[in-house]
Write a protein that holds these residues in place. Structure first.
Motif, mmCIF file in Angstrom:
data_model
loop_
_atom_site.group_PDB
_atom_site.id
_atom_site.type_symbol
_atom_site.label_atom_id
_atom_site.label_comp_id
_atom_site.label_asym_id
_atom_site.label_seq_id
_atom_site.Cartn_x
_atom_site.Cartn_y
_atom_site.Cartn_z
ATOM 1 N N SER A 234 0.850 -1.188 0.000
ATOM 2 C CA SER A 234 0.000 0.000 0.000
ATOM 3 C C SER A 234 0.883 1.235 0.000
ATOM 4 N N GLN A 235 0.556 2.186 -0.873
ATOM 5 C CA GLN A 235 1.368 3.397 -0.947
ATOM 6 C C GLN A 235 0.631 4.474 -1.728
ATOM 7 N N PRO A 654 15.404 7.708 -0.799
ATOM 8 C CA PRO A 654 14.873 6.460 -1.365
ATOM 9 C C PRO A 654 13.452 6.576 -1.907
ATOM 10 N N ASN A 655 12.643 7.488 -1.340
ATOM 11 C CA ASN A 655 11.250 7.605 -1.790
ATOM 12 C C ASN A 655 11.019 8.825 -2.675
ATOM 13 N N LEU A 656 12.096 9.437 -3.165
ATOM 14 C CA LEU A 656 11.964 10.641 -3.988
ATOM 15 C C LEU A 656 12.803 10.506 -5.252
ATOM 16 N N LEU A 707 4.689 7.872 -0.738
ATOM 17 C CA LEU A 707 4.328 7.899 0.675
ATOM 18 C C LEU A 707 3.890 6.502 1.086
ATOM 19 N N SER A 708 4.615 5.898 2.021
ATOM 20 C CA SER A 708 4.285 4.548 2.460
ATOM 21 C C SER A 708 4.923 4.287 3.814
ATOM 22 N N LYS A 709 4.535 3.182 4.447
ATOM 23 C CA LYS A 709 5.160 2.786 5.706
ATOM 24 C C LYS A 709 6.632 2.461 5.497
ATOM 25 N N ASP A 710 6.929 1.883 4.342
ATOM 26 C CA ASP A 710 8.317 1.588 3.990
ATOM 27 C C ASP A 710 8.917 2.840 3.360
#
Length: 719
Positions: A234-235, A654-656, A707-710
């Protein structure tokens, strides 16, 4: 005396054991009747057995008695079990022949015309990640495939042209279902893009000819896109771009996932900063909403849903040759929807069943000065297929299809309209037979029927592949392909028959770790092409009197091994194509079929900078065009097309992801042809206007945040 009794008892016991042993011998052969060494031969459930010698012979003794099972085993071959009866006598086993087992890992695959990218295939050509990181593609699926062999870059169109064929001759499928109006609607000479995001897909099948009997209604090529199964997490994914933005949210669990996305684009702010060659009244703009869902069902089934709706438009002034002023004002507004659902299940008895339904709906509202034209195009598709591996040597793929095609166009102010409805039914079957792991033969047949023109037809197809070595093979494919004429011609003459092409393809494929080399020669013969009177903008009296051919060779080389952190591929295609079609009275080289096409794409990852740099270069030898000032049809040719593109992807976190790209870096003024006045001027000359690029360059900047928990997840996880 006691000692003598014990001695006699032991002697008799040993003698009994000796006489109860059974000697088993024989020979094991391969399919060519040659001795097969190294075969394990043993009594099932015991330790008694032996291994065959160099000549395939074996011999051993066993203490087992009564009914037994003798097993023959060798890795890479099918095991054999035979019944024997051990009674203490010698048993001479008849010669046993072990048949080589055929698996996905060791079997030859048919590669003539076919390029696949999926988790199941060894031949990976373009994955979704390759598509979004190809500099010249700018995230467009077709833009990436234009760097592959057999394709031509037609800069003022943007669609996929394959081996001398028009873009309408390429069928596009999603999960096996036909997509109607897969490209966005656009004004003349303004390039378009495919409507779907590469993030949706896990793999692709792109055929440059000779494709499977499962696909039809395409003279040149089939492009099959396969959507992802369950999303891995989920993200939320936020995209901010120089041309717009969007957001996608995914909910995922062990057995189901759902993704909803919405996007908006408007080129007006961008065009106010970057010089344009076109005279825009209102820059292209639009929005789209998309939903995809996947659910695992009981007993291994998978159910998928994909739905999309979008709206967009543009207003542009198009100058007229020989006339002063801004020219004609063209206003375009488009509404499009696509929805499909499919189910697939592999059963324990070896059958795999697939059922799907899809609907495409396209509406164009076009205004050319004071003239208003409305065009509606709907395509409904239902499909059922059954596949089965009867053995490791024989497999089948069979199915039925139904198409409902509705087309309507009207001049609103004049209260004039014309339309048609066509019901098409299809049956296809295709069989693969492996003579051995190195040789496979495929035979297929596709049958069709149209309710509109009362036509029935059969398209036979066949392929053969032979594995030369562990890393190379040759393939041959031949077949017939049929396609109904495009809608705007078919509505003028509803008795038009199928256009036809016959393909011959010879392919060589070499694959080693990180290296792919393909060389392919082809020939296509065309029959029943549509010719008409007048001009393409206002055709009259279309008939099936055209013909033609396309022949040539494609070369493809990809290397992901030789240079550390670098992936590059080189493509060259030669196409000799001539056809009598449209308004032409003789066979001419089409404007969309340059003879020489070359491209190179390279991507290099710099670990220390957390960046990937990409560069691509495409060129051809120019586009033929018809100059009415010359006496011969299509006797003129533009200068060579050349375009150098660059991209840079940077991962500061890591998320960008920050991505920058620019097409036609050097600003070369490419011309794709000329538009001529329909009437000569006072000097007897037909004046012209070049058809060129929308802008000297196209620049793109995108920021993609996940955007995610990870916290380590990013949009690359979807590719």
């Amino acid at each position: 005396m006691r000692t003598l009794s014990i001695f006699i008892f032991l002697f008799l016991s040993l003698s009994t054991i000796s006489f109860s042993q059974t000697k088993i011998s024989g020979k094991v052969l391969d399919e060519k009747k040659k001795g097969l060494p190294g075969v394990n031969v043993l009594i099932k459930g015991s330790y008694d057995g032996s291994t065959s010698k160099d000549d395939g012979s074996f011999e051993f003794e066993t203490d087992e008695e009564g009914p037994q099972v003798l097993v023959f085993q060798l890795m890479g071959f099918k095991s054999i079990e035979i019944a024997i009866h051990c009674e203490g006598n010698a048993i001479q086993i008849p010669d046993q022949i072990l048949v080589e087992a055929i698996t996905e890992m060791n079997a030859v695959t048919i590669s003539a015309g076919a390029m696949e990218a999926s988790d199941e295939k060894k031949s990976v050509i373009l994955r979704p990640l390759d598509i979004v990181t190809t500099p010249s593609a700018m995230g467009d699926i077709v833009g990436a495939f234009q760097t592959l062999p057999g394709t031509s870059t037609v800069g003022n169109d943007g669609r996929l042209f394959v081996r001398g064929g028009d873009a309408s001759e390429v069928g596009i499928y999603i999960d096996g279902m036909r997509v109607g109006n897969a490209y966005g609607s656009t004004a003349g000479n303004v390039p378009t893009r495919t409507r779907f995001n590469p993030n949706l897909f896990k793999g692709t099948f792109f055929s440059t000819g000779g494709y499977s009997a499962e696909y039809g209604q395409a003279l040149s090529s089939a492009l099959a896109l396969n959507t992802k199964d369950l999303s891995i997490r989920s993200q939320g994914d936020l995209s901010i771009m120089s041309v717009g933005g969007g957001y996608a949210h995914t909910l995922s669990s062990e057995k189901q996932s759902l993704t909803f996305s919405a996007n908006y684009f408007d080129l007006k702010p961008y065009q106010s900063l970057v010089k344009q060659n076109f005279d825009w009244e209102r820059a292209p703009n639009g929005w789209d909403i998309e939903l995809s869902a996947q659910k695992k069902l009981a007993k291994g089934g998978l159910w998928k849903i994909l739905a999309r709706t979008e709206s967009g438009g543009m207003e542009i002034w198009q100058p007229e040759p020989g006339q002063e002023g801004r020219g004609q004002l063209i206003r375009l507004r488009n509404k499009y929807s696509f929805a499909q659902s499919n189910w697939k299940n592999a059963f324990e008895n070896g059958w795999t069943l697939f059922a799907g339904a899809a609907l495409s709906s396209n509406f164009d509202d076009i205004r050319i000065d004071s003239i208003r034209l409305e065009r509606k195009n709907q395509l409904a598709h239902g499909k059922f297929t059954a596949t089965k591996d009867f053995s490791d040597r024989l497999s089948m793929n069979t199915g039925i299809e139904y198409f409902n095609h509705q087309f309507d166009e009207s001049l609103v102010d004049l209260n004039f309209s014309r339309d048609y409805v066509d019901h098409q039914f299809y049956f296809f079957t295709e069989w693969d037979y492996y003579l051995n792991k190195n040789l496979v033969f495929r035979a297929g047949l596709r049958a069709g029927q149209s309710s509109l023109n009362k036509e029935q037809w059969l398209d036979p197809r066949a392929s053969l592949a032979y594995k030369i070595s562990e890393s190379s093979q040759v393939s041959f494919a031949a077949g017939s392909f049929s396609q109904m004429p495009v809608e705007n011609l078919r509505v003028l003459n509803q008795t038009l028959k199928n256009t036809e092409s016959n393909h011959l393809i010879l392919n060589y494929l070499l694959q080693k770790e990180g290296i792919t080399f393909r060389a392919e020669g082809f020939y296509k013969g065309y029959e029943n092409l549509v010719v008409f009177e007048g001009y393409p903008q206002s055709p009259q009296n279309p008939t099936n009197l055209g013909k033609g051919y396309a022949q040539g060779v494609d070369i493809f080389f990809r290397d992901r091994k030789s240079i550390k952190n670098t992936d590059y591929w080189i493509t060259y295609s030669f196409v000799d194509s001539k056809r009598q079609f449209d308004q032409f009275q003789s066979e001419v080289q089409p404007s969309f079929a340059p003879k020489h096409n070359f491209s190179v794409v390279a991507k290099h990852f710099i670990l220390d900078l957390k960046s990937q740099l990409g560069i691509s270069f495409s060129m051809n030898d120019g586009y033929p065009y018809h100059n009415p000032n010359d006496g011969e049809e299509m006797s003129s040719k533009t200068e060579s097309f050349q375009s150098l593109s660059f991209s840079w992807s940077y991962l500061p976190r890591p998320n960008l992801i920050i991505h920058f790209g620019v097409n036609n870096v050097l600003g070369r003024e490419n011309v794709f042809g000329y538009r001529f006045a329909q009437q000569a001027n006072s000097q007897g000359v037909f004046e012209s206007i070049p058809s060129g690029q929308v802008a000297p360059r196209f620049l793109f900047l995108g920021i993609f945040l996940t955007l995610s928990k990870d916290k380590n997840a990013n949009q690359l996880n979807n590719l």
